[in-house]
Design a protein around this motif. Structure first.
Motif, PDB file in Angstrom:
ATOM      1  N   ASP A 162       0.645  -1.241   0.082  1.00  0.00           N
ATOM      2  CA  ASP A 162      -0.005  -0.075   0.043  1.00  0.00           C
ATOM      3  C   ASP A 162       0.853   1.170   0.101  1.00  0.00           C
ATOM      4  O   ASP A 162       0.500   2.265  -0.512  1.00  0.00           O
ATOM      5  CB  ASP A 162      -0.951  -0.090   0.998  1.00  0.00           C
ATOM      6  CG  ASP A 162      -0.149  -0.068   2.443  1.00  0.00           C
ATOM      7  OD1 ASP A 162       0.789  -0.488   2.690  1.00  0.00           O
ATOM      8  OD2 ASP A 162      -1.203   0.274   3.431  1.00  0.00           O
ATOM      9  N   VAL A 163       2.091   1.216   0.584  1.00  0.00           N
ATOM     10  CA  VAL A 163       2.950   2.396   0.589  1.00  0.00           C
ATOM     11  C   VAL A 163       3.752   2.479  -0.816  1.00  0.00           C
ATOM     12  O   VAL A 163       3.680   3.569  -1.189  1.00  0.00           O
ATOM     13  CB  VAL A 163       4.111   2.187   1.489  1.00  0.00           C
ATOM     14  CG1 VAL A 163       5.023   3.225   1.423  1.00  0.00           C
ATOM     15  CG2 VAL A 163       3.386   2.299   3.228  1.00  0.00           C
ATOM     16  N   LEU A 164       3.926   1.476  -1.432  1.00  0.00           N
ATOM     17  CA  LEU A 164       4.375   1.511  -2.791  1.00  0.00           C
ATOM     18  C   LEU A 164       3.377   2.062  -3.696  1.00  0.00           C
ATOM     19  O   LEU A 164       3.741   2.785  -4.696  1.00  0.00           O
ATOM     20  CB  LEU A 164       4.884   0.156  -3.285  1.00  0.00           C
ATOM     21  CG  LEU A 164       6.201  -0.423  -2.699  1.00  0.00           C
ATOM     22  CD1 LEU A 164       6.699  -1.949  -3.105  1.00  0.00           C
ATOM     23  CD2 LEU A 164       7.342   0.484  -3.023  1.00  0.00           C
ATOM     24  N   ALA A 165       2.233   1.586  -3.576  1.00  0.00           N
ATOM     25  CA  ALA A 165       1.126   2.325  -4.496  1.00  0.00           C
ATOM     26  C   ALA A 165       1.145   3.681  -4.204  1.00  0.00           C
ATOM     27  O   ALA A 165       0.469   4.422  -5.184  1.00  0.00           O
ATOM     28  CB  ALA A 165      -0.139   1.609  -4.014  1.00  0.00           C
ATOM     29  N   LEU A 166       1.394   4.247  -3.105  1.00  0.00           N
ATOM     30  CA  LEU A 166       1.494   5.737  -2.999  1.00  0.00           C
ATOM     31  C   LEU A 166       2.619   6.428  -3.240  1.00  0.00           C
ATOM     32  O   LEU A 166       2.705   7.901  -3.100  1.00  0.00           O
ATOM     33  CB  LEU A 166       0.993   5.857  -1.481  1.00  0.00           C
ATOM     34  CG  LEU A 166      -0.386   5.718  -0.859  1.00  0.00           C
ATOM     35  CD1 LEU A 166      -0.329   6.126   0.279  1.00  0.00           C
ATOM     36  CD2 LEU A 166      -1.686   6.515  -1.767  1.00  0.00           C
ATOM     37  N   ALA A 167       3.736   5.741  -3.771  1.00  0.00           N
ATOM     38  CA  ALA A 167       5.007   6.068  -4.063  1.00  0.00           C
ATOM     39  C   ALA A 167       5.038   7.234  -5.220  1.00  0.00           C
ATOM     40  O   ALA A 167       5.822   8.241  -4.945  1.00  0.00           O
ATOM     41  CB  ALA A 167       5.907   5.075  -4.393  1.00  0.00           C
ATOM     42  N   SER A 168       4.008   7.218  -6.039  1.00  0.00           N
ATOM     43  CA  SER A 168       3.882   8.218  -6.998  1.00  0.00           C
ATOM     44  C   SER A 168       2.504   8.524  -7.191  1.00  0.00           C
ATOM     45  O   SER A 168       1.674   7.690  -7.194  1.00  0.00           O
ATOM     46  CB  SER A 168       4.688   7.684  -8.292  1.00  0.00           C
ATOM     47  OG  SER A 168       3.998   6.674  -8.634  1.00  0.00           O
ATOM     48  N   SER A 169       2.047   9.831  -7.755  1.00  0.00           N
ATOM     49  CA  SER A 169       0.849  10.065  -8.143  1.00  0.00           C
ATOM     50  C   SER A 169       1.068  10.980  -9.513  1.00  0.00           C
ATOM     51  O   SER A 169       1.816  11.677  -9.761  1.00  0.00           O
ATOM     52  CB  SER A 169       0.369  11.200  -7.071  1.00  0.00           C
ATOM     53  OG  SER A 169       0.253  10.667  -5.880  1.00  0.00           O
ATOM     54  N   GLU A 170      -0.043  10.550 -10.470  1.00  0.00           N
ATOM     55  CA  GLU A 170      -0.219  11.402 -11.520  1.00  0.00           C
ATOM     56  C   GLU A 170      -1.238  12.523 -11.463  1.00  0.00           C
ATOM     57  O   GLU A 170      -2.174  12.148 -10.948  1.00  0.00           O
ATOM     58  CB  GLU A 170      -0.517  10.273 -12.710  1.00  0.00           C
ATOM     59  CG  GLU A 170      -0.453  10.890 -14.029  1.00  0.00           C
ATOM     60  CD  GLU A 170      -0.425   9.775 -15.300  1.00  0.00           C
ATOM     61  OE1 GLU A 170      -0.292  10.295 -16.446  1.00  0.00           O
ATOM     62  OE2 GLU A 170      -0.353   8.664 -15.054  1.00  0.00           O
ATOM     63  N   VAL A 171      -0.814  13.716 -12.015  1.00  0.00           N
ATOM     64  CA  VAL A 171      -1.668  14.792 -11.899  1.00  0.00           C
ATOM     65  C   VAL A 171      -1.885  15.233 -13.321  1.00  0.00           C
ATOM     66  O   VAL A 171      -1.118  15.369 -14.039  1.00  0.00           O
ATOM     67  CB  VAL A 171      -0.990  15.749 -11.029  1.00  0.00           C
ATOM     68  CG1 VAL A 171      -2.118  16.909 -10.868  1.00  0.00           C
ATOM     69  CG2 VAL A 171      -0.925  15.265  -9.694  1.00  0.00           C
ATOM     70  N   ASP A 172      -3.344  15.315 -13.586  1.00  0.00           N
ATOM     71  CA  ASP A 172      -3.799  15.935 -15.048  1.00  0.00           C
ATOM     72  C   ASP A 172      -3.898  17.376 -14.955  1.00  0.00           C
ATOM     73  O   ASP A 172      -4.429  17.988 -14.017  1.00  0.00           O
ATOM     74  CB  ASP A 172      -5.185  15.229 -15.391  1.00  0.00           C
ATOM     75  CG  ASP A 172      -5.670  15.766 -16.397  1.00  0.00           C
ATOM     76  OD1 ASP A 172      -4.900  16.311 -17.393  1.00  0.00           O
ATOM     77  OD2 ASP A 172      -6.810  15.664 -16.885  1.00  0.00           O
ATOM     78  N   LEU A 173      -2.983  18.082 -15.792  1.00  0.00           N
ATOM     79  CA  LEU A 173      -2.945  19.426 -15.680  1.00  0.00           C
ATOM     80  C   LEU A 173      -3.883  20.369 -16.670  1.00  0.00           C
ATOM     81  O   LEU A 173      -4.202  21.570 -16.512  1.00  0.00           O
ATOM     82  CB  LEU A 173      -1.630  20.096 -16.231  1.00  0.00           C
ATOM     83  CG  LEU A 173      -0.369  19.346 -15.179  1.00  0.00           C
ATOM     84  CD1 LEU A 173       0.895  19.674 -15.774  1.00  0.00           C
ATOM     85  CD2 LEU A 173      -0.502  19.698 -13.761  1.00  0.00           C
ATOM     86  N   SER A 174      -4.601  19.394 -17.441  1.00  0.00           N
ATOM     87  CA  SER A 174      -5.349  20.135 -18.512  1.00  0.00           C
ATOM     88  C   SER A 174      -6.428  20.868 -18.224  1.00  0.00           C
ATOM     89  O   SER A 174      -6.996  21.841 -18.691  1.00  0.00           O
ATOM     90  CB  SER A 174      -6.092  18.876 -19.445  1.00  0.00           C
ATOM     91  OG  SER A 174      -6.872  18.071 -18.779  1.00  0.00           O
ATOM     92  N   ALA A 175      -7.236  20.725 -16.772  1.00  0.00           N
ATOM     93  CA  ALA A 175      -8.262  21.713 -16.578  1.00  0.00           C
ATOM     94  C   ALA A 175      -7.767  22.806 -15.595  1.00  0.00           C
ATOM     95  O   ALA A 175      -8.584  23.586 -15.291  1.00  0.00           O
ATOM     96  CB  ALA A 175      -9.236  20.682 -15.572  1.00  0.00           C
ATOM     97  N   ILE A 176      -6.495  22.845 -15.370  1.00  0.00           N
ATOM     98  CA  ILE A 176      -6.263  24.053 -14.388  1.00  0.00           C
ATOM     99  C   ILE A 176      -5.568  25.294 -15.310  1.00  0.00           C
ATOM    100  O   ILE A 176      -4.825  25.260 -16.424  1.00  0.00           O
ATOM    101  CB  ILE A 176      -4.736  23.636 -13.879  1.00  0.00           C
ATOM    102  CG1 ILE A 176      -5.025  22.464 -13.041  1.00  0.00           C
ATOM    103  CG2 ILE A 176      -4.360  24.489 -12.985  1.00  0.00           C
ATOM    104  CD1 ILE A 176      -3.635  21.678 -12.232  1.00  0.00           C
TER     105      ILE A 176
END
Length: 188
Positions: free
Chosen positions: A52-66
């Motif tokens: 579960d910690v490895l799953a949180l090791a990276s996050s993808e963020v979509d910038l298209s709506a900002i």
């Protein structure tokens, strides 16, 4: 004439060869070494991060709506993450500040990815005592420098998330991230 008696152990010792006692010692030490590895390996392995910690090791963020001038709050490793789309005016204001006059001297270029100066990604944790600053949400107070404002003790950050006023000792932390496309980043 004296004759040498044969004791039966001369064949095993052979003068310089390995004696039975040496063989037993080597075997015992080897067995103990294997046992130590068998005990230590699971202990070391349990220190590895869980799934579960490895799953949180990276996050993808979509910038298209900002939109330019907007910021969003998301999470990275269970902590707030701010992603801000800087306007040309905010970029010029940040560039106009002499970095050597700052408490934690950094330029906007040092805080952003080459060629993507309009995107500022920082952890949303005040470097004073760990409160979450305001300024990423719509209508939130951004402080006198137009960046972020920590309501706990009054630290103010500019548009480049650099500390400008208050007790915070450092700028908001910039995590490791990279662009996976023109409209997406991978944090971590």
């Amino acid at each position: 004439m004296a004759t040498a008696e044969h004791t039966g152990t001369e064949g095993l010792s052979g003068g310089d060869g390995v004696r039975r006692r040496d063989f037993i010692n080597i075997a015992a030490v080897s067995f103990a070494g294997v046992g130590a590895v068998a005990v230590v390996l699971p202990l070391i392995n349990q220190m590895n991060p869980s799934a579960d910690v490895l799953a949180l090791a990276s996050s993808e963020v979509d910038l298209s709506a900002i939109q330019p001038g907007q910021a969003i709050k998301t999470t990275f490793r269970s902590q707030p993450l701010f992603v801000r789309h800087l306007t040309p005016k905010e970029i010029s204001e940040a560039d106009a500040v002499d970095a050597s006059t700052l408490r934690d001297p950094q330029t906007l270029e040092e805080r952003t990815v080459d060629g993507k100066k309009q995107w500022l990604v920082t952890m949303g944790v005040c470097t004073h005592l760990g409160c979450v600053p305001l300024g990423a949400g719509e209508g939130e107070v951004r402080g006198e420098y137009g960046g972020y404002f920590c309501p706990c003790h009054g630290s103010s950050y500019d548009t480049a998330a650099r500390i400008r006023k208050g007790p915070a000792p450092l700028n908001l932390e910039v995590p490791e991230y990279k662009f996976t496309s023109d409209t997406a980043i991978l944090v971590g």
